[in-house]
Design a protein around this motif. Structure first.
Motif, PDB file in Angstrom:
ATOM      1  N   PRO A 200       0.834  -1.227   0.000  1.00 59.38           N
ATOM      2  CA  PRO A 200       0.000   0.000   0.000  1.00 59.38           C
ATOM      3  C   PRO A 200       0.862   1.268   0.000  1.00 59.38           C
ATOM      4  O   PRO A 200       1.967   1.297   0.541  1.00 59.38           O
ATOM      5  CB  PRO A 200      -0.809  -0.121   1.301  1.00 59.38           C
ATOM      6  CG  PRO A 200      -0.754  -1.564   1.657  1.00 59.38           C
ATOM      7  CD  PRO A 200       0.551  -2.088   1.165  1.00 59.38           C
ATOM      8  N   VAL A 201       0.312   2.301  -0.603  1.00 59.54           N
ATOM      9  CA  VAL A 201       1.002   3.586  -0.661  1.00 59.54           C
ATOM     10  C   VAL A 201       0.903   4.263   0.703  1.00 59.54           C
ATOM     11  O   VAL A 201      -0.192   4.426   1.257  1.00 59.54           O
ATOM     12  CB  VAL A 201       0.400   4.481  -1.757  1.00 59.54           C
ATOM     13  CG1 VAL A 201       1.055   5.857  -1.760  1.00 59.54           C
ATOM     14  CG2 VAL A 201       0.540   3.814  -3.112  1.00 59.54           C
ATOM     15  N   ALA A 202       2.074   4.655   1.258  1.00 57.16           N
ATOM     16  CA  ALA A 202       2.101   5.286   2.574  1.00 57.16           C
ATOM     17  C   ALA A 202       2.358   6.773   2.503  1.00 57.16           C
ATOM     18  O   ALA A 202       2.026   7.504   3.440  1.00 57.16           O
ATOM     19  CB  ALA A 202       3.160   4.622   3.453  1.00 57.16           C
ATOM     20  N   PHE A 203       2.957   7.239   1.410  1.00 56.61           N
ATOM     21  CA  PHE A 203       3.245   8.670   1.308  1.00 56.61           C
ATOM     22  C   PHE A 203       3.473   9.006  -0.160  1.00 56.61           C
ATOM     23  O   PHE A 203       3.644   8.126  -1.007  1.00 56.61           O
ATOM     24  CB  PHE A 203       4.489   9.040   2.132  1.00 56.61           C
ATOM     25  CG  PHE A 203       5.748   8.373   1.662  1.00 56.61           C
ATOM     26  CD1 PHE A 203       6.607   8.989   0.752  1.00 56.61           C
ATOM     27  CD2 PHE A 203       6.093   7.097   2.121  1.00 56.61           C
ATOM     28  CE1 PHE A 203       7.757   8.383   0.321  1.00 56.61           C
ATOM     29  CE2 PHE A 203       7.255   6.473   1.693  1.00 56.61           C
ATOM     30  CZ  PHE A 203       8.085   7.112   0.786  1.00 56.61           C
ATOM     31  N   LYS A 204       3.491  10.310  -0.446  1.00 59.46           N
ATOM     32  CA  LYS A 204       3.739  10.785  -1.805  1.00 59.46           C
ATOM     33  C   LYS A 204       5.218  11.124  -1.923  1.00 59.46           C
ATOM     34  O   LYS A 204       5.786  11.857  -1.117  1.00 59.46           O
ATOM     35  CB  LYS A 204       2.881  12.013  -2.117  1.00 59.46           C
ATOM     36  CG  LYS A 204       3.053  12.536  -3.540  1.00 59.46           C
ATOM     37  CD  LYS A 204       2.080  13.653  -3.819  1.00 59.46           C
ATOM     38  CE  LYS A 204       2.270  14.206  -5.228  1.00 59.46           C
ATOM     39  NZ  LYS A 204       2.076  13.165  -6.253  1.00 59.46           N
ATOM     40  N   ALA A 205       5.829  10.572  -2.958  1.00 62.98           N
ATOM     41  CA  ALA A 205       7.269  10.752  -3.126  1.00 62.98           C
ATOM     42  C   ALA A 205       7.592  12.166  -3.572  1.00 62.98           C
ATOM     43  O   ALA A 205       6.831  12.797  -4.322  1.00 62.98           O
ATOM     44  CB  ALA A 205       7.799   9.755  -4.151  1.00 62.98           C
ATOM     45  N   ASP A 206       8.708  12.669  -3.069  1.00 65.77           N
ATOM     46  CA  ASP A 206       9.209  13.963  -3.506  1.00 65.77           C
ATOM     47  C   ASP A 206      10.274  13.813  -4.592  1.00 65.77           C
ATOM     48  O   ASP A 206      11.031  14.744  -4.867  1.00 65.77           O
ATOM     49  CB  ASP A 206       9.776  14.747  -2.315  1.00 65.77           C
ATOM     50  CG  ASP A 206      10.849  13.949  -1.577  1.00 65.77           C
ATOM     51  OD1 ASP A 206      11.111  12.783  -1.988  1.00 65.77           O
ATOM     52  OD2 ASP A 206      11.409  14.464  -0.600  1.00 65.77           O
ATOM     53  N   LEU A 207      10.314  12.620  -5.191  1.00 61.34           N
ATOM     54  CA  LEU A 207      11.296  12.311  -6.245  1.00 61.34           C
ATOM     55  C   LEU A 207      10.541  12.045  -7.543  1.00 61.34           C
ATOM     56  O   LEU A 207       9.528  11.326  -7.542  1.00 61.34           O
ATOM     57  CB  LEU A 207      12.135  11.085  -5.866  1.00 61.34           C
ATOM     58  CG  LEU A 207      13.162  10.595  -6.876  1.00 61.34           C
ATOM     59  CD1 LEU A 207      14.312  11.587  -6.995  1.00 61.34           C
ATOM     60  CD2 LEU A 207      13.710   9.227  -6.465  1.00 61.34           C
ATOM     61  N   SER A 208      10.999  12.593  -8.640  1.00 60.15           N
ATOM     62  CA  SER A 208      10.358  12.359  -9.936  1.00 60.15           C
ATOM     63  C   SER A 208      11.389  11.832 -10.929  1.00 60.15           C
ATOM     64  O   SER A 208      12.600  11.955 -10.728  1.00 60.15           O
ATOM     65  CB  SER A 208       9.729  13.655 -10.472  1.00 60.15           C
ATOM     66  OG  SER A 208      10.738  14.621 -10.745  1.00 60.15           O
ATOM     67  N   VAL A 209      10.895  11.233 -12.004  1.00 60.83           N
ATOM     68  CA  VAL A 209      11.745  10.656 -13.055  1.00 60.83           C
ATOM     69  C   VAL A 209      11.258  11.176 -14.396  1.00 60.83           C
ATOM     70  O   VAL A 209      10.041  11.257 -14.642  1.00 60.83           O
ATOM     71  CB  VAL A 209      11.704   9.113 -13.044  1.00 60.83           C
ATOM     72  CG1 VAL A 209      12.526   8.550 -14.189  1.00 60.83           C
ATOM     73  CG2 VAL A 209      12.196   8.572 -11.713  1.00 60.83           C
ATOM     74  N   ALA A 210      12.190  11.530 -15.276  1.00 61.86           N
ATOM     75  CA  ALA A 210      11.849  11.992 -16.623  1.00 61.86           C
ATOM     76  C   ALA A 210      12.750  11.295 -17.635  1.00 61.86           C
ATOM     77  O   ALA A 210      13.900  10.956 -17.341  1.00 61.86           O
ATOM     78  CB  ALA A 210      12.025  13.511 -16.738  1.00 61.86           C
ATOM     79  N   ILE A 211      12.196  11.081 -18.831  1.00 59.48           N
ATOM     80  CA  ILE A 211      12.954  10.470 -19.927  1.00 59.48           C
ATOM     81  C   ILE A 211      13.040  11.496 -21.047  1.00 59.48           C
ATOM     82  O   ILE A 211      12.014  12.028 -21.500  1.00 59.48           O
ATOM     83  CB  ILE A 211      12.277   9.179 -20.446  1.00 59.48           C
ATOM     84  CG1 ILE A 211      12.072   8.179 -19.310  1.00 59.48           C
ATOM     85  CG2 ILE A 211      13.109   8.553 -21.563  1.00 59.48           C
ATOM     86  CD1 ILE A 211      11.300   6.938 -19.707  1.00 59.48           C
ATOM     87  N   ALA A 212      14.263  11.782 -21.480  1.00 61.90           N
ATOM     88  CA  ALA A 212      14.453  12.749 -22.563  1.00 61.90           C
ATOM     89  C   ALA A 212      13.799  12.237 -23.839  1.00 61.90           C
ATOM     90  O   ALA A 212      13.727  11.024 -24.088  1.00 61.90           O
ATOM     91  CB  ALA A 212      15.938  13.006 -22.788  1.00 61.90           C
ATOM     92  N   ASP A 213      13.311  13.175 -24.649  1.00 64.71           N
ATOM     93  CA  ASP A 213      12.592  12.800 -25.869  1.00 64.71           C
ATOM     94  C   ASP A 213      13.468  11.960 -26.804  1.00 64.71           C
ATOM     95  O   ASP A 213      12.967  11.038 -27.458  1.00 64.71           O
ATOM     96  CB  ASP A 213      12.121  14.063 -26.602  1.00 64.71           C
ATOM     97  CG  ASP A 213      11.017  14.775 -25.831  1.00 64.71           C
ATOM     98  OD1 ASP A 213      10.384  14.123 -24.977  1.00 64.71           O
ATOM     99  OD2 ASP A 213      10.809  15.977 -26.084  1.00 64.71           O
ATOM    100  N   ASP A 214      14.752  12.278 -26.888  1.00 61.32           N
ATOM    101  CA  ASP A 214      15.623  11.528 -27.796  1.00 61.32           C
ATOM    102  C   ASP A 214      16.074  10.199 -27.214  1.00 61.32           C
ATOM    103  O   ASP A 214      16.865   9.483 -27.817  1.00 61.32           O
ATOM    104  CB  ASP A 214      16.857  12.365 -28.175  1.00 61.32           C
ATOM    105  CG  ASP A 214      17.742  12.664 -26.967  1.00 61.32           C
ATOM    106  OD1 ASP A 214      17.296  12.423 -25.820  1.00 61.32           O
ATOM    107  OD2 ASP A 214      18.882  13.144 -27.172  1.00 61.32           O
ATOM    108  N   THR A 215      15.566   9.843 -26.031  1.00 63.63           N
ATOM    109  CA  THR A 215      15.959   8.593 -25.367  1.00 63.63           C
ATOM    110  C   THR A 215      14.800   7.615 -25.264  1.00 63.63           C
ATOM    111  O   THR A 215      14.981   6.481 -24.834  1.00 63.63           O
ATOM    112  CB  THR A 215      16.528   8.897 -23.967  1.00 63.63           C
ATOM    113  OG1 THR A 215      17.420   9.997 -24.046  1.00 63.63           O
ATOM    114  CG2 THR A 215      17.299   7.713 -23.404  1.00 63.63           C
TER     115      THR A 215
END
Length: 798
Positions: A200-215
């Motif tokens: 179960p989800v216990a908290f909202k992460a303060d970390l995000s992930v992004a993928i570059a368009d050319d990747t």
């Protein structure tokens, strides 16, 4: 790929023996390379009980023990500090091989007292590195086999380890579950279901992930979950045992989890120490020149275009290959980010090769993992981490989307049977594919996402045949097309080649099989070497052109033999010569060379240098064997690699050449480094006319009972007149009556005068209807003189 039997049984409910599993795996295409079965090396060890242990009279550290064993009370000398009365021990009786010390136990005498065996430590039995004392068992009966006791009390120590070879087209077998799926489809057990209850989800992460368009083409999906409050430390014993069994060193729980899922479910993962990640994560391509210290403590310089995972400080992981040491987990790690991503196989392979990194993750990603399992594999890992190390989990953090690998192919049951050659019912075919994870909708088989190798209907046939086992194929004779005696299968050309080979070998030649490619210089010597026959991608500079003739290869072989001291030889070859680079621009040839002398030195003088008449005789013999007409013409005018005055073309007419014989041009011999006289022949078997009547029997013998008559003639002709011209003229005087004309004498000079010569011939007359009378003979003789005079300008010698 290594795994243990107990590990396999986590996914496969089976009672099959190790031998049965190994046979099935190899038959399924997962070849077993080796099996390490501790039971085999420990089979002779038994359990005993120490009754008494007295100090050795002549050694302070040795004890004389009386031990109850399978063979009754036995005396054993032991130096272990824990040897004492009342303990249950492991016995190696005389004749038992002890692997840890590479010794077979025998009856020995130690300081004057006999010892009838050995009480073993764990290291001596290769169970562990423990050797401070002998093994003390908490239970066990005297005489019981030690392997049986281990199987009941410490089964991991007798767990067989199986190693299989994985072909590049079977990435799904790089996980134990994939192997279990194949065995279940074969019928060696039932595949256990695998489910996971998401944390179960216990908290909202303060970390995000992004993928570059050319990747996005290299990383279409990246998933992760943040776990806070993890207590890292040693892994559970079962996890450490399984990793050690396949050759991996346990490090810590968080690291061991990623290694375990790599082998268990073919799902490589990576765990970041979240407290060491600065900012957010970004998947992108390296600009080139960035450096990163990886988990193997080596520094790597990234090349432009390689995929990396970076935070605000820079690259933290070589995508799909190896993580970075900076954000790696340690014993102090409390908060972690668990990553599960899908990486393009080709791009991972390029990166791994360029950086020269070999890792289990790269090995799997470059072959192709299951893209659809990316988020589910993450849930399995997070659940295991939380269950063993605690912590609270964030929501799923995902960038990109899972790539769509959906595809389906038609299953044609009858086509499968015809291709495989076995009667496999349609229901069996469908159940086989279902057991392998395919989803059947009517006749369409939907391919599971973990099988990137299945790319067409033919692959469905292969899967059915693989599971059914091709060892069950039974040999059946092909049905006869026509009743009765089968017709010959060899073409006339093939039969001629066979006859030429046998005849040449019977004449004393050795057959050669040379390359169809030769160097440009040799090709030019024999009329080739142009752009039409030049290879676009030759394997060497000495094989740059297609051969125009067989003679260059034979002469090269002869030169190599002469360089090794073999000066006299006869070589032949049957093969194709090429006069162009397009299909069909080739011609079949039979060529032979004679070099040196006819035989070794002889006291009777029978050894002599080979000459063109040797080549002529052999060429005529081969032509006769392949069915050439007996009456031919010998003409001049061959190509420049033949000696201009010592060769002959065997013809049926000026434009119908069957073969050439004679001496090779001295320039050619010099270029090919041939020493001594060399004669050769080349025959074009396809130029020999086919018989009009095709029959397996010989033609009827035509014989006559009438007496043949021979007459001799001597003509004086100009010196430049060829004997062949005279012979052909004489033979043409009466083609029905004259059967043979032979030259038996040549005289030059003397009373004949300058520029004249005398040629004497014998003409054989064979009547077929009536005996020849003197008048008939005189008439024919007059025609012969007339024909020769007209053709050569010569006169009958007085």
């Amino acid at each position: 790929m290594k795994f243990t039997l107990s590990w396999l049984k986590n996914h496969l409910d089976t009672d099959a023996s190790v031998a049965d599993i190994a046979y099935a795996l190899t038959d399924l295409g997962l070849e077993v390379e080796g099996i390490e079965n501790p039971i085999e090396r420990l089979a002779d060890f038994t359990i005993g009980k120490v009754v008494s242990a007295e100090k050795h009279p002549d050694a302070d550290k040795l004890k004389v023990c009386q031990v109850d064993t399978a063979n009754g009370p036995t005396q054993i000398i032991c130096g272990a500090p824990n040897a004492r009365a009342g303990i249950t021990v492991v016995i190696a009786s005389p004749g038992t091989y002890v692997p840890g010390i590479d010794t077979t136990i025998g009856v020995g005498k130690i300081r004057g007292i006999e010892s009838y065996g050995m009480m073993c430590s764990e290291r001596e039995m290769e169970l562990s590195e423990e050797h401070d004392g002998i093994i003390e068992l908490p239970s066990g009966e005297v005489g019981q086999r030690f392997t049986d006791w281990l199987a009941m009390n410490s089964p991991e120590k007798v767990d067989p380890v199986i190693e299989i070879a994985i072909t590049p087209n079977r990435p799904d077998a790089l996980g134990v579950r994939g192997i279990a799926r194949d065995l279940a489809a074969r019928g060696l057990g039932k595949l256990r279901p695998i489910t996971v209850k998401p944390v179960p989800v216990a908290f909202k992460a303060d970390l995000s992930v992004a993928i570059a368009d050319d990747t996005l083409d290299g990383c279409p999906v990246f998933c992760g979950r943040l776990i806070k409050g993890v207590k890292n430390g040693p892994s559970p014993d079962w996890l450490q045992t399984q990793l050690r069994a396949i050759g991996l060193r346990p490090i810590s729980f968080l690291v061991d989890v990623t290694n375990w899922f790599t082998f268990d479910l073919n799902r490589p993962l990576h765990v970041f120490d979240a407290d060491k990640v600065n900012g957010n994560l970004r998947v992108h391509r390296a600009a080139g020149g960035e450096t990163l210290v990886a988990l193997d403590d080596k520094e790597y310089t990234l090349q432009a275009g390689q995929m990396v995972i970076s935070d605000d400080n820079g690259p933290e992981s070589i995508a799909g290959v190896m993580g970075g040491a900076e954000t790696g987990c340690t014993e102090e790690t409390v908060n972690v980010f668990v990553e599960s991503a899908y990486w393009d196989p080709i791009q991972i392979a390029y990166t791994g090769r360029a950086l020269k990194i070999n890792s289990d993750a790269r090995y799997r990603f470059e072959r192709g993992v299951d893209p659809a399992f990316t988020p589910e594999g993450l849930e399995h890992a997070v659940r295991m981490i939380v269950d063993h190390a605690g912590g609270e989990v964030s929501e799923l953090i995902q960038a990109g989307t899972v790539p769509d690998t959906a595809r389906a192919y038609k299953l044609d049951a009858k086509r499968v049977i015809s291709l495989v050659g076995m009667e496999i019912s349609e229901s069996t075919q469908r159940s086989t594919l279902t057991d392998l994870g395919f989803v059947m909708e009517g006749n369409m088989a939907h391919v599971p996402s973990w099988r990137p190798d299945v790319q067409g209907e033919a692959d469905l046939v292969e899967e059915v045949a693989r599971i059914a086992s091709l060892t069950k194929l039974q040999g059946k004779p092909l049905p006869r097309i026509d009743a009765g005696v089968p017709k010959p299968i060899l073409t006339p050309g093939q039969m001629r080649q066979q006859a030429a080979r046998r005849t040449a070998a019977a004449l004393g030649y050795n057959e050669c099989v040379t390359y169809s490619f030769i160097d440009a210089e040799a090709a030019k010597l024999f009329g080739g070497g142009d752009d039409a026959t030049m290879l676009e991608n030759p394997i060497s500079s000495e094989m740059s052109h297609m051969r125009p003739s067989l003679l260059p290869g034979l002469l090269r072989a002869a030169a190599r033999n002469q360089a090794r001291g073999f000066m006299d030889m006869g070589l032949f070859e049957v093969g194709a010569g090429f006069h162009g680079g397009e299909p069909g621009e080739q011609h079949m040839l039979v060529s032979g060379v004679l070099i040196g002398r006819t035989g070794p030195k002889d006291v009777h003088g029978t050894s002599r240098p080979v000459d063109l008449y040797d080549a002529k005789a052999d060429a005529e013999a081969i032509l006769a064997a392949i069915g050439a007409p007996a009456k031919v013409q010998i003409l001049r005018g061959a190509e420049e690699w033949w000696h201009p005055g010592r060769h002959g073309k065997i013809c049926l007419g000026p434009k119908k050449v069957l073969g050439i014989f004679g001496e090779l041009h001295p320039k050619v011999l010099r270029e090919m480094d041939i020493k001594g006289p060399a004669v050769a022949f080349t025959i074009w078997p396809d130029e020999v006319p086919l018989p009009k009547n095709k029959t397996a029997t010989r033609a009827a013998l035509t014989a006559t009972d009438l007496q043949a008559v021979e007459r001799d003639f001597a003509f004086v002709v100009d010196a430049q007149v060829e004997a062949l011209t005279l012979v052909n003229a004489a033979a043409g005087a009466d083609k029905n009556l004259i059967t043979d004309v032979r030259v038996f004498d040549e005289f030059i000079g003397g009373s004949l005068g300058e520029g004249k010569k005398s040629l004497a011939v014998t003409v054989r007359l064979q009547p077929t209807e009536a005996t020849l009378k003197d008048a008939d003979i005189e008439t024919v003789s007059a025609k012969i003189v007339e024909k020769v005079t007209k053709a050569t300008g010569g006169v009958l010698r007085g």
